[in-house]
Design a protein around this motif. Structure first.
Motif, PDB file in Angstrom:
ATOM      1  N   TYR A 120       0.835  -1.202   0.000  1.00  0.00           N
ATOM      2  CA  TYR A 120       0.000   0.000   0.000  1.00  0.00           C
ATOM      3  C   TYR A 120       0.873   1.257   0.000  1.00  0.00           C
ATOM      4  O   TYR A 120       2.028   1.238   0.430  1.00  0.00           O
ATOM      5  CB  TYR A 120      -0.891   0.035   1.246  1.00  0.00           C
ATOM      6  N   HIS A 121       0.281   2.337  -0.492  1.00  0.00           N
ATOM      7  CA  HIS A 121       0.861   3.667  -0.381  1.00  0.00           C
ATOM      8  C   HIS A 121      -0.090   4.550   0.401  1.00  0.00           C
ATOM      9  O   HIS A 121      -1.312   4.471   0.214  1.00  0.00           O
ATOM     10  CB  HIS A 121       1.079   4.307  -1.755  1.00  0.00           C
ATOM     11  N   PHE A 165       3.617  14.083   0.406  1.00  0.00           N
ATOM     12  CA  PHE A 165       4.668  13.087   0.596  1.00  0.00           C
ATOM     13  C   PHE A 165       3.965  11.752   0.778  1.00  0.00           C
ATOM     14  O   PHE A 165       2.755  11.697   1.015  1.00  0.00           O
ATOM     15  CB  PHE A 165       5.582  13.425   1.788  1.00  0.00           C
ATOM     16  N   TYR A 166       4.705  10.676   0.626  1.00  0.00           N
ATOM     17  CA  TYR A 166       4.070   9.371   0.745  1.00  0.00           C
ATOM     18  C   TYR A 166       4.952   8.444   1.565  1.00  0.00           C
ATOM     19  O   TYR A 166       6.163   8.652   1.721  1.00  0.00           O
ATOM     20  CB  TYR A 166       3.819   8.763  -0.637  1.00  0.00           C
ATOM     21  N   PHE A 167       4.318   7.398   2.091  1.00  0.00           N
ATOM     22  CA  PHE A 167       5.110   6.263   2.582  1.00  0.00           C
ATOM     23  C   PHE A 167       4.404   4.975   2.168  1.00  0.00           C
ATOM     24  O   PHE A 167       3.174   4.889   2.107  1.00  0.00           O
ATOM     25  CB  PHE A 167       5.372   6.329   4.096  1.00  0.00           C
ATOM     26  N   GLY A 168       5.221   3.988   1.810  1.00  0.00           N
ATOM     27  CA  GLY A 168       4.711   2.687   1.394  1.00  0.00           C
ATOM     28  C   GLY A 168       4.839   1.692   2.529  1.00  0.00           C
ATOM     29  O   GLY A 168       5.798   1.745   3.316  1.00  0.00           O
ATOM     30  N   PHE A 169       3.876   0.776   2.615  1.00  0.00           N
ATOM     31  CA  PHE A 169       3.910  -0.199   3.707  1.00  0.00           C
ATOM     32  C   PHE A 169       3.315  -1.527   3.251  1.00  0.00           C
ATOM     33  O   PHE A 169       2.618  -1.620   2.232  1.00  0.00           O
ATOM     34  CB  PHE A 169       3.179   0.338   4.937  1.00  0.00           C
ATOM     35  N   SER A 170       3.590  -2.558   4.017  1.00  0.00           N
ATOM     36  CA  SER A 170       3.183  -3.914   3.662  1.00  0.00           C
ATOM     37  C   SER A 170       1.717  -4.165   4.009  1.00  0.00           C
ATOM     38  O   SER A 170       1.111  -3.445   4.818  1.00  0.00           O
ATOM     39  CB  SER A 170       4.059  -4.936   4.398  1.00  0.00           C
ATOM     40  N   ASN A 171       1.160  -5.219   3.408  1.00  0.00           N
ATOM     41  CA  ASN A 171      -0.233  -5.585   3.685  1.00  0.00           C
ATOM     42  C   ASN A 171      -0.469  -5.852   5.172  1.00  0.00           C
ATOM     43  O   ASN A 171      -1.522  -5.516   5.713  1.00  0.00           O
ATOM     44  CB  ASN A 171      -0.612  -6.840   2.892  1.00  0.00           C
TER      45      ASN A 171
END
Length: 246
Positions: A120-121, A165-171
């Motif tokens: 996800y973002h 700004f963004y951050f990506g993370f795991s399910n």
């Protein structure tokens, strides 16, 4: 209107006026007016010639032979006292936009498996008035979550129409990060979208919004090309040192 124009207009039959209005309604529908505004109609020689031909015919009908259409591409010829967009615009057909959801042609045979989502973002939007809130939320996130934190985007970039700004993370982190952002959005707009092999739909149709929604200009986003990863990869780069509040 001068008396001469009024007299000449009255000599044009109602049928001719209706035909001319209908022609202009067809030539200059809302979609074609957008093309005209972007220069597309001017680039399309056939449509331009057709429009100018109709304008000349209209001018001749009202003013007689030898009259020229008004000068300028945006000065649409029309009968005095009549709209250049024709009569009864409410009867204009509703046209389906070219964009549509993937796998719906017309409807999918079965649902997509949820395992198509690989990560996800979270995109946090801000402006010149609330950027300090964005900085605080960015700091809090990096202190508590092992995520991939992107750079500051102080101008619109990609499909995002405001700074962000963004951050990506795991399910696996979704059940914690989503409610955490719901409670700690600081009145900022946040887009949360999955990462599948269809980034266009990820941003437009599969998205979740925290606090409020805003436009996303993702209609031209393409699927990954040959040799590219099927789904955007996430590489965590933060080093959390604070336990998440419970």
């Amino acid at each position: 209107m001068s008396k001469q124009d009024q007299t000449q207009t009255e000599n044009v039959s109602p049928t001719a006026i209706d035909d001319i209005d209908r022609e202009w309604a067809n030539l200059l529908s809302p979609g074609r007016r957008q093309l005209l505004g972007r220069g597309g109609l001017l680039a399309g020689g056939g449509l331009l010639a057709s429009a100018l031909g109709a304008g000349k015919a209209l001018a001749q009908a009202v003013h007689g032979d030898g009259a020229a259409p008004p000068a300028g591409p945006f000065e649409v010829p029309h009968l005095p006292g009549h709209s250049p967009w024709g009569e009864h615009p409410e009867l204009e057909a509703t046209t389906r936009p070219s964009g549509f959801r993937p796998n719906e042609d017309p409807l999918p045979a079965k649902p997509r498996p949820y395992t198509d989502i690989k990560s996800y973002h979270a995109h946090i939007y801000f402006n010149e008035d609330n950027y300090e809130k964005a900085a605080l939320l960015r700091k809090w996130s990096a202190e508590r979550f092992r995520v991939e934190m992107g750079h500051w985007n102080t101008k619109p970039i990609g499909p995002h129409v405001t700074p962000s700004f963004y951050f990506g993370f795991s399910n696996e982190q979704l059940p914690v990060i989503l409610p955490w952002l719901q409670l700690n959005n600081l009145d900022l707009t946040i887009l949360i979208h999955p990462n599948t092999d269809d980034p266009r739909s990820d941003h437009l149709y599969y998205a979740l919004w925290v606090n409020r929604a805003q436009p996303v200009n993702a209609f031209d986003m393409k699927k990954p090309g040959r040799g590219q990863p099927a789904v955007e990869q996430i590489y965590p780069n933060t080093h959390p040192n604070i336990k998440i509040e419970t």
